[in-house]
Design a protein around this motif. Structure first.
Motif, PDB file in Angstrom:
ATOM      1  N   ILE A 175      38.398  47.658  47.334  1.00  0.00           N
ATOM      2  CA  ILE A 175      37.337  47.312  46.383  1.00  0.00           C
ATOM      3  C   ILE A 175      37.905  47.223  44.963  1.00  0.00           C
ATOM      4  O   ILE A 175      37.580  46.306  44.201  1.00  0.00           O
ATOM      5  N   LEU A 176      38.779  48.158  44.617  1.00  0.00           N
ATOM      6  CA  LEU A 176      39.372  48.170  43.281  1.00  0.00           C
ATOM      7  C   LEU A 176      40.214  46.923  43.039  1.00  0.00           C
ATOM      8  O   LEU A 176      40.188  46.335  41.947  1.00  0.00           O
ATOM      9  N   ARG A 177      40.952  46.491  44.056  1.00  0.00           N
ATOM     10  CA  ARG A 177      41.786  45.290  43.919  1.00  0.00           C
ATOM     11  C   ARG A 177      40.941  44.058  43.647  1.00  0.00           C
ATOM     12  O   ARG A 177      41.261  43.253  42.770  1.00  0.00           O
ATOM     13  N   LEU A 178      39.839  43.910  44.401  1.00  0.00           N
ATOM     14  CA  LEU A 178      38.963  42.758  44.183  1.00  0.00           C
ATOM     15  C   LEU A 178      38.336  42.828  42.798  1.00  0.00           C
ATOM     16  O   LEU A 178      38.310  41.838  42.055  1.00  0.00           O
ATOM     17  N   PHE A 179      37.818  44.018  42.456  1.00  0.00           N
ATOM     18  CA  PHE A 179      37.166  44.190  41.166  1.00  0.00           C
ATOM     19  C   PHE A 179      38.146  43.893  40.027  1.00  0.00           C
ATOM     20  O   PHE A 179      37.812  43.211  39.053  1.00  0.00           O
ATOM     21  N   SER A 180      39.383  44.374  40.160  1.00  0.00           N
ATOM     22  CA  SER A 180      40.393  44.160  39.123  1.00  0.00           C
ATOM     23  C   SER A 180      40.764  42.687  39.002  1.00  0.00           C
ATOM     24  O   SER A 180      40.954  42.166  37.891  1.00  0.00           O
ATOM     25  N   SER A 181      40.881  42.002  40.148  1.00  0.00           N
ATOM     26  CA  SER A 181      41.243  40.582  40.106  1.00  0.00           C
ATOM     27  C   SER A 181      40.152  39.752  39.435  1.00  0.00           C
ATOM     28  O   SER A 181      40.443  38.810  38.698  1.00  0.00           O
ATOM     29  N   VAL A 182      38.888  40.124  39.703  1.00  0.00           N
ATOM     30  CA  VAL A 182      37.775  39.410  39.069  1.00  0.00           C
ATOM     31  C   VAL A 182      37.787  39.641  37.561  1.00  0.00           C
ATOM     32  O   VAL A 182      37.635  38.696  36.768  1.00  0.00           O
ATOM     33  N   ILE A 183      37.970  40.895  37.146  1.00  0.00           N
ATOM     34  CA  ILE A 183      38.017  41.217  35.717  1.00  0.00           C
ATOM     35  C   ILE A 183      39.172  40.483  35.036  1.00  0.00           C
ATOM     36  O   ILE A 183      39.029  39.931  33.940  1.00  0.00           O
ATOM     37  N   ARG A 184      40.334  40.436  35.710  1.00  0.00           N
ATOM     38  CA  ARG A 184      41.515  39.776  35.129  1.00  0.00           C
ATOM     39  C   ARG A 184      41.256  38.282  34.946  1.00  0.00           C
ATOM     40  O   ARG A 184      41.596  37.694  33.907  1.00  0.00           O
ATOM     41  N   GLN A 226      38.371  36.862  34.573  1.00  0.00           N
ATOM     42  CA  GLN A 226      37.410  36.700  33.488  1.00  0.00           C
ATOM     43  C   GLN A 226      38.092  36.816  32.124  1.00  0.00           C
ATOM     44  O   GLN A 226      37.776  36.073  31.191  1.00  0.00           O
ATOM     45  N   GLN A 227      39.031  37.753  32.028  1.00  0.00           N
ATOM     46  CA  GLN A 227      39.737  37.945  30.762  1.00  0.00           C
ATOM     47  C   GLN A 227      40.617  36.748  30.412  1.00  0.00           C
ATOM     48  O   GLN A 227      40.708  36.333  29.260  1.00  0.00           O
ATOM     49  N   GLU A 228      41.284  36.187  31.437  1.00  0.00           N
ATOM     50  CA  GLU A 228      42.207  35.082  31.213  1.00  0.00           C
ATOM     51  C   GLU A 228      41.494  33.735  31.132  1.00  0.00           C
ATOM     52  O   GLU A 228      42.021  32.773  30.572  1.00  0.00           O
ATOM     53  N   GLY A 229      40.295  33.645  31.717  1.00  0.00           N
ATOM     54  CA  GLY A 229      39.577  32.373  31.765  1.00  0.00           C
ATOM     55  C   GLY A 229      38.745  32.101  30.525  1.00  0.00           C
ATOM     56  O   GLY A 229      38.603  32.938  29.633  1.00  0.00           O
ATOM     57  N   ILE A 230      38.178  30.888  30.474  1.00  0.00           N
ATOM     58  CA  ILE A 230      37.289  30.478  29.388  1.00  0.00           C
ATOM     59  C   ILE A 230      35.876  30.386  29.964  1.00  0.00           C
ATOM     60  O   ILE A 230      35.630  29.615  30.899  1.00  0.00           O
ATOM     61  N   GLU A 231      34.951  31.169  29.418  1.00  0.00           N
ATOM     62  CA  GLU A 231      33.592  31.171  29.960  1.00  0.00           C
ATOM     63  C   GLU A 231      32.860  29.886  29.560  1.00  0.00           C
ATOM     64  O   GLU A 231      32.959  29.419  28.422  1.00  0.00           O
ATOM     65  N   VAL A 232      32.127  29.337  30.519  1.00  0.00           N
ATOM     66  CA  VAL A 232      31.329  28.127  30.295  1.00  0.00           C
ATOM     67  C   VAL A 232      29.904  28.541  29.980  1.00  0.00           C
ATOM     68  O   VAL A 232      29.305  29.332  30.708  1.00  0.00           O
ATOM     69  N   SER A 255      43.773  30.334  40.504  1.00  0.00           N
ATOM     70  CA  SER A 255      42.758  30.529  41.535  1.00  0.00           C
ATOM     71  C   SER A 255      42.182  29.192  41.958  1.00  0.00           C
ATOM     72  O   SER A 255      42.033  28.284  41.136  1.00  0.00           O
ATOM     73  N   PRO A 256      41.851  29.029  43.248  1.00  0.00           N
ATOM     74  CA  PRO A 256      41.103  27.838  43.659  1.00  0.00           C
ATOM     75  C   PRO A 256      39.654  27.979  43.206  1.00  0.00           C
ATOM     76  O   PRO A 256      39.250  29.028  42.701  1.00  0.00           O
TER      77      PRO A 256
END
Length: 452
Positions: A47-56, A58-64, A98-99
């Motif tokens: 669970i931590l790995r998935l949660f961390s990957s999502v947070i990462r 979000q941090q690296e991406g540009i929100e629309v 990410s795809p």
């Protein structure tokens, strides 16, 4: 359906596994407690790995947002609205990161879109990932983790729901004919697929070896060829021994499931139950989409092929999505011989009130697919033009959602009521304004005095 069978096998096995761990904790003392502790740590780590990957991401991406890339935001918001899904948080990420992916985690929906996919506007790919969010696939995967140790069972479940999303998405996109190109261009073959003869490529894929059969069953993601087969874009010759291999693999999974139940003294399967599961699984694999020959002929065949299947066609048969032959007539693109087929289906007992797994009657599939000729035939046959479904949608609401200008025009000319509100309090005009469908808005305003 296959997906439900696999889901319940995994769910029951997860319960049996938890029971086994509790049993070992009491019976084996320290060893059992260690096993329980390791299992909890393992789950927490996943669970931590998935949660961390999502947070990462979000941090690296540009929100629309509505103000940053508004066209992209409204496009995905519109697709989400069509699926009765709250618009997810949307992020643009690097092509190598990410795809296109929808992640549902702790009741938060996040949609990641690579820059290349953002510019190409692949509607099929976006709808498919939004369906992943709608069905909470990510959360279900975690709920079933403890039941996933049986060989081949978890991959089979994940492949099945992936193919199910493909089928749903194909019915929802505006241009179903673009789906094959969309699938072929995945996995880094965007440029190559434009340089080869697709017909010849598909012909080469007709042959399959037993090694490929086993390989397909190991991976959780269905192959490109399998996706095209399930969607009806290509056929494949069955190799000798394929069903025997699949039977042995499924049978071994069932035996393993029975053993874990026996170990905790809480679960037992009779021989009849085990046989029923194996038989059901085999039949599902053999049938694929569970389309009858009549359904396939109606959707993609020539008029002669349809006429050939009509005399012996089963009017009560349904496919994996609950669609009857009459539903399939609504999906048909060619209008040639439409009235003759329609009249014959009704004469032979097709049920105009049959409801598929999406809650749609055959008339609604014709409306949503913008099959104007068939819509007019239904209305002449006495179909209620202002009927309501479970969401209080009228056919006019569905025509707006299907973005069918001509279908909206036909319904208005036949006296459709423009003032009826759906469960969310929206009239067809309000719905059209949400989707920014200018042509339909003009048509509806000509038939209503309503102001917003």
């Amino acid at each position: 359906m296959k997906g439900k069978i696999y889901f319940w096998l995994l769910f029951l096995n997860a319960i049996a596994t938890v029971g086994a761990l509790v049993y070992l904790s009491f019976e084996q003392g320290a060893l059992g407690l260690v096993l329980m502790g390791l299992t909890i740590v393992w789950l927490a780590w996943k669970i931590l790995r998935l949660f961390s990957s999502v947070i990462r991401l979000q941090q690296e991406g540009i929100e629309v947002t509505e103000y940053r890339f508004p066209e992209l935001y409204h496009d995905i918001a519109s697709l989400s609205e069509r699926l009765n899904l709250k618009t997810p948080r949307i992020y643009i990420v690097g092509d190598d990161v990410s795809p296109t992916r929808g992640v549902s985690l702790f009741r938060t929906n996040v949609f990641f879109l690579p820059e290349k996919a953002m510019r190409e506007r692949n509607e099929f790919e976006r709808v498919r990932e939004l369906l992943r969010l709608k069905h909470n696939d990510e959360e279900k995967r975690f709920a079933l983790l403890l039941g996933s140790w049986i060989p081949f069972l978890r991959p089979a479940y994940l492949r099945t729901i992936s193919l199910y999303r493909d089928r749903q998405a194909m019915h929802l996109v505006d241009d179903p004919d673009s789906v094959m190109q969309s699938i072929l261009k995945e996995n880094g073959r965007h440029q190559l697929i434009n340089e080869i003869d697709v017909t010849a490529y598909l012909a080469e894929k007709r042959q399959i070896t037993l090694a490929e059969v086993v390989s397909e069953m190991v991976y959780a993601t269905p192959t490109t060829d399998r996706r095209l087969i399930e969607l009806g874009w290509m056929s494949r010759e069955t190799p000798t021994g394929q069903h025997a291999v699949r039977f042995l693999l499924v049978a071994s999974s069932i035996v393993a499931f029975v053993l874990i139940g026996w170990s905790v003294q809480n679960v037992s399967f009779s021989n009849e139950t085990a046989k029923a599961v194996v038989t059901s699984s085999d039949e599902s694999k053999a049938n694929g989409l569970q389309e009858t020959k009549l359904m396939a002929a109606i959707q993609k065949g020539t008029l002669e092929e349809v006429q050939k299947e009509l005399p012996d066609g089963d009017m009560k048969a349904v496919d994996a999505d609950g669609d009857t032959a009459l539903h399939y007539l609504g999906y048909r693109k060619s209008s040639e011989g439409l009235k003759e087929i329609f009249d014959t289906l009704l004469k032979q007992g097709s049920d105009v009130d049959a409801i598929n797994d999406f809650g749609e009657r055959p008339f609604i599939t014709a409306v949503y697919s913008n099959n104007n000729e068939l819509v007019e035939l239904y209305l002449k046959n006495g179909e209620n033009i202002n009927q309501l479904d479970d969401q209080k949608y009228t056919p006019l609401h569905h025509a707006v959602e299907g973005e069918g200008v001509q279908t909206v025009k036909v319904l208005l000319e036949q006296g459709a009521d423009v003032s009826i509100k759906n469960k969310d309090g929206l009239t067809p005009l309000m719905l059209a304004q949400q989707y920014e469908l200018d042509d339909i808005i003009r048509l509806l305003k000509q038939h209503t005095s309503q102001t917003l």
